[in-house]
Write an enzyme that holds these catalytic residues in place. Structure first.
Site, mmCIF file in Angstrom:
data_model
loop_
_atom_site.group_PDB
_atom_site.id
_atom_site.type_symbol
_atom_site.label_atom_id
_atom_site.label_comp_id
_atom_site.label_asym_id
_atom_site.label_seq_id
_atom_site.Cartn_x
_atom_site.Cartn_y
_atom_site.Cartn_z
ATOM 1 N N GLY A 24 6.646 -8.873 -6.918
ATOM 2 C CA GLY A 24 6.469 -7.525 -7.461
ATOM 3 C C GLY A 24 6.120 -6.518 -6.378
ATOM 4 N N ASN A 53 7.994 -15.281 -8.651
ATOM 5 C CA ASN A 53 7.829 -15.853 -10.001
ATOM 6 C C ASN A 53 8.460 -14.974 -11.077
ATOM 7 O OD1 ASN A 53 6.007 -13.830 -10.759
ATOM 8 N ND2 ASN A 53 4.207 -15.056 -10.262
ATOM 9 N N LEU A 55 7.824 -12.349 -12.573
ATOM 10 C CA LEU A 55 7.072 -11.586 -13.577
ATOM 11 C C LEU A 55 6.063 -10.653 -12.918
ATOM 12 C CD1 LEU A 55 6.432 -14.440 -16.163
ATOM 13 C CD2 LEU A 55 8.029 -12.526 -16.402
ATOM 14 N N LYS A 115 6.012 -18.983 -13.192
ATOM 15 C CA LYS A 115 4.608 -18.639 -13.445
ATOM 16 C C LYS A 115 4.081 -19.539 -14.570
ATOM 17 C CE LYS A 115 1.904 -14.338 -13.807
ATOM 18 N NZ LYS A 115 2.048 -12.875 -13.807
ATOM 19 N N HIS A 129 -0.370 -11.732 -17.273
ATOM 20 C CA HIS A 129 -0.962 -11.216 -16.028
ATOM 21 C C HIS A 129 -2.448 -10.945 -16.234
ATOM 22 C CE1 HIS A 129 -1.002 -9.019 -12.168
ATOM 23 N NE2 HIS A 129 -1.952 -8.320 -12.753
ATOM 24 N N SER A 223 2.393 14.337 21.355
ATOM 25 C CA SER A 223 1.610 15.438 20.784
ATOM 26 C C SER A 223 0.142 15.066 20.625
ATOM 27 C CB SER A 223 2.173 15.841 19.420
ATOM 28 O OG SER A 223 3.444 16.418 19.561
ATOM 29 N N GLU A 244 3.383 5.172 8.929
ATOM 30 C CA GLU A 244 1.936 5.265 9.076
ATOM 31 C C GLU A 244 1.205 4.134 8.378
ATOM 32 O OE1 GLU A 244 3.948 7.737 8.103
ATOM 33 O OE2 GLU A 244 3.931 8.983 9.916
ATOM 34 N N ASP A 301 3.866 25.859 12.419
ATOM 35 C CA ASP A 301 4.549 24.718 11.809
ATOM 36 C C ASP A 301 4.439 24.661 10.285
ATOM 37 O OD1 ASP A 301 5.354 24.103 14.321
ATOM 38 O OD2 ASP A 301 4.281 22.203 14.485
ATOM 39 N N ARG A 351 -4.961 21.343 17.653
ATOM 40 C CA ARG A 351 -3.803 21.652 18.477
ATOM 41 C C ARG A 351 -4.108 22.650 19.601
ATOM 42 N NH1 ARG A 351 2.079 23.919 16.384
ATOM 43 N NH2 ARG A 351 3.234 23.071 18.122
#
Lengths: 505, 505
Positions: A24, A53, A55, A115, A129, A223, A244, A301, A351
């Site tokens: 999942g 599994n 599910l 499962k 679940h 930068s 990131e 910017d 900056r």
């Protein structure tokens, strides 16, 4: 995830890294960021195992048991995929063996499983679940069914070696390295240097002093100035390209192996990794985030590049140190303090170039502040940080010319926080505090100050960005969004027309 | 990105959706979340174009001009990839044509380009990201070189049709639908209903009243109760599996086409989409986020599942409405208010069942609050929201038994904020406000209240979660982390030993 493996490669360790994934969660983009990073670095000491599994929590997964969907994705991302029956012990052992022998790429074992296998009333069924069996009939029946299927391991049979002792892994501890002293800043008073540039310089000095320091980038190293570190220590620099989540996740992995990692990018882009930043707080992981180009002071910017909520993002978490230097000397000092402060830390850099205002010998502490201007007759204490320190200093000069004195404070440590120092400064300044920050009004410096002095009877007046900012020249934007020297002067003058605060001692 | 295309499919519109991507940004996980979503829905009305110029901001990209790396990834993710020379106009036109003819899957045109093509001194060179030519020699030379290469379009030549008129797209405007009135809540006072369950009920009622309402899930629909909406309106329900960035991004796309989208998941998982939430604020997009299972009151699932920073995440943004119902009636009313409030909104719901305290006829407003208990001699005003409203009511009962009266406020609208109502409640309650929130101390209700009343002379005492929480029973955790009725009672008693606030009028 792969970076503990990458770390092993670079320290010439023999250990292998294993990662368990759910089918999942394989829809999460962060998984594919990590997949790229691991194959790019050809991490053949790295093995993933996906439990397929079929599910999810609320319904069957996107690809269910279509193993080819998984296989072709992992292969395309440069991995060696092995599809197996996840209930076949021999197949599992063989796959782990194959992974160990695979050279030049990481392996993903795709284990098809059912499962709840072996318990007739849940096997392969949706809707279980996070649901425990009911004590009594349900649980008893499940245990009885499982016990009936238990096959003792036969000597010489396929899983016979599973019952043997697992040998202890060889010690991977490295000799303890005592870091050398970090070289002091070497600026000239008044010199114009951006704090982001001083960040790069400090990283290099830290790197020279301590081999545990590593740096991570997401394609903005020129930068943030982390490229200085790359040039000095190419083996301890990790390029994650524009991804990131894996940058911060990798830093978390490396911190878990004892490194002192500095992942840095534009502060706004760190919001891409907000969940990782949150999880680092929960696990108290020793990462040192640095976000550059914060605030409207970036100028042209535009708003998508202005982090105006980064202080809030990190300050909200109970155990982050949040440091915000205004000049090159404090930037270098705070980077070093962050490195050796236990737990997660965030350093905000700016900056624009700003003048050096501290001597190279000045000392700083996590949780400290600096009083930059003071007199016996201050009408208010103005609390700035980063670029707004200079707006406060300009306001000081303007007000002084018209006969009004103010106290000016550099709140370089936003969390933790020097409550006593601030309260005493406020008490000596007519009981009035004025905060000014290049950040949205909520969750930043104004809120931090207001909470800290809540029981002191001091008044807190806040100058902060209160709307979506637009593009312009830095000085225009500071003024347009209410955080320039002019606005500080106006706030001080407005105070003089009010009764003084009733200070509690 | 694909969801405007999906939206087109579902409204039987003929329009096609085109998305431009960078090669550098293709490392972002969000791109692959979207890639999965679009192929899963077989969006052949959807065409991406990746500009593969091989150069990132700070260095060459991960895959540079290795077009096969891109091709095999997009193919593996179920797309029809077409690799072309991005400088060949005929190839571009042919690829767009092929995309239009491709059935059953989206197309990704992978256009190999040279950055700065045609300008000899920058063509294919690194180090020119975001850098303008210098006015004068550099710029003049670039323009001269480009002009020299200009080839006028020849009649009958390969790009001749480019000079023809582009016909206006047919109008895609649909008949304006006036929404019907939304059915009122129908609960019994005192009935135990979780606000997340009322959220599901409200979504269905909204869906019945207004065809523009759609819902999006990230595989927790059975916990957020958005599955109720799916059952009622399967064609207006979008399952994104475990991929929160594409869920919120899709909602933004659908809002841009006039829908009123409700993306919902556990509040903690919304941090995965923090950058999208930020961008929705910047663009003032009409999305209605809902986060369930917020706070330590979720109990046993532990800190990774507790959103204790979600209010801060949304409240920081200047234009989010942040609504936090405590009972089923207010939950239904606030969901409807959020739907028709212009701009982005966040609704926080809770896991535990709470008693209905409002009559079905009670009215609410974005920016309002409710005074639940008041007398002429209140010692303090206690401000709760969500689950802590009930802690405040318990504290009221306990204090009343010992002869102390308090005012109890349900601050269901955290942003915007009823400043006047709060100040007047505080003034009538000894000048003392006590906030109590199932959220970290920074960026939430305490900060919101403190800022709002900053100039009023009222005191604000805050009860909030101040450390990383752990697993336990909900009532144990509320007490352990300082936000239970007991802590409110203690705070009120501590106040009585202090001098009363000096209230400014």
């Amino acid at each position: 995830m792969g970076r503990t493996a990458l770390s092993a490669r670079r320290i010439q360790s023999e250990y292998r890294t294993y990662v368990l994934l759910g089918d999942g969660e394989s829809a999460e983009g962060s998984v594919w960021e990590a997949a790229n990073a691991a194959s790019m670095d050809r991490l053949d000491n790295f093995c993933g195992i996906t439990d397929v599994n079929a599910l999810g929590q609320s319904r069957p997964t996107m690809w269910q048991h279509d193993m080819e969907q998984f296989e072709r994705r992992w292969r395309a991302f440069g991995w060696h995929p092995i599809v197996i029956d996840g209930h076949d012990l021999t197949a599992i052992l063989d796959a782990l063996d194959e992974a160990r022998k695979t050279k030049g790429q990481p392996t993903m074992i795709l284990a098809r499983t059912i499962k709840g296998k072996g318990v007739s009333f849940v096997e392969g069924r949706d809707g279980w679940h996070g649901k425990p069996f009911k004590k009594g009939e349900e649980l008893d029946r499940a245990i009885a069914e499982l016990e009936k299927q238990f096959v003792p391991v036969q000597p010489g049979g396929p899983a016979a070696n599973l019952s043997s002792q697992i040998s202890k892994p060889p010690s991977t501890s490295r000799p303890v390295v005592t870091p050398k002293p970090v070289a002091a800043p070497a600026y000239t008073m008044g010199e114009q240097v951006a704090t982001r540039e001083a960040y790069g310089a400090a990283l290099v000095k830290l790197g020279e002093a301590d081999p545990l320091v590593v740096a991570l980038d997401a394609d903005v190293k020129n930068s943030t100035f982390s490229d200085r570190f790359e040039k000095a220590f190419p083996d301890r620099f990790y390029e994650n390209f524009i991804a990131e989540q894996v940058m911060v996740g990798a830093a978390m992995g490396m911190a878990a192996r004892g490194a002192i990692p500095f992942p840095s990018t534009f502060a706004c882009f760190l919001t891409r990794a907000a969940d990782f930043i949150r999880m680092a707080a929960i696990s108290n992981v020793n990462i040192k985030l640095a976000g550059s180009h914060a605030g409207v002071s970036i100028g042209e910017d535009g708003p998508s590049q202005m982090a105006l909520e980064d202080l809030a993002m990190c300050r909200t978490q109970p155990n982050y140190a949040v440091l915000y230097p205004c000049d090159a000397v404090s930037a270098e000092r705070l980077v070093v303090l962050a490195a050796y402060h236990p737990g997660p830390a965030y350093i905000r850099t700016s900056r624009p170039k700003t003048p050096v205002i501290y001597s190279n010998e000045e000392t700083f502490t996590v949780g400290g502040l600096k009083v930059l201007r003071e007199s016996g007759e201050d009408a208010a204490a103005v609390i700035g940080a980063g670029v707004t320190v200079f707006e406060a200093l300009k306001a000081y000069d303007q007000l002084k010319a018209s006969g009004t004195a103010i106290r000016v404070i550099d709140l370089y440590s936003v969390a933790p926080f020097d409550r006593a120092g601030l309260v005493s400064a406020g008490r000596a300044s007519g009981g009035h505090l004025i905060t000014v920050e290049d950040h949205y009004a909520a969750g930043g410096i104004g809120d931090a100050v207001a909470e800290a002095v809540a029981d002191s009877g001091l008044t807190v007046h806040r100058l902060a960005v209160r709307e979506i900012a637009r593009s312009g020249k830095p000085e225009e934007l500071l003024d347009r969004y209410g955080i320039s020297a002019t606005h500080i002067v106006d706030a001080v003058r407005a105070l003089r027309e009010q009764p003084s605060a009733r200070i509690r001692r």
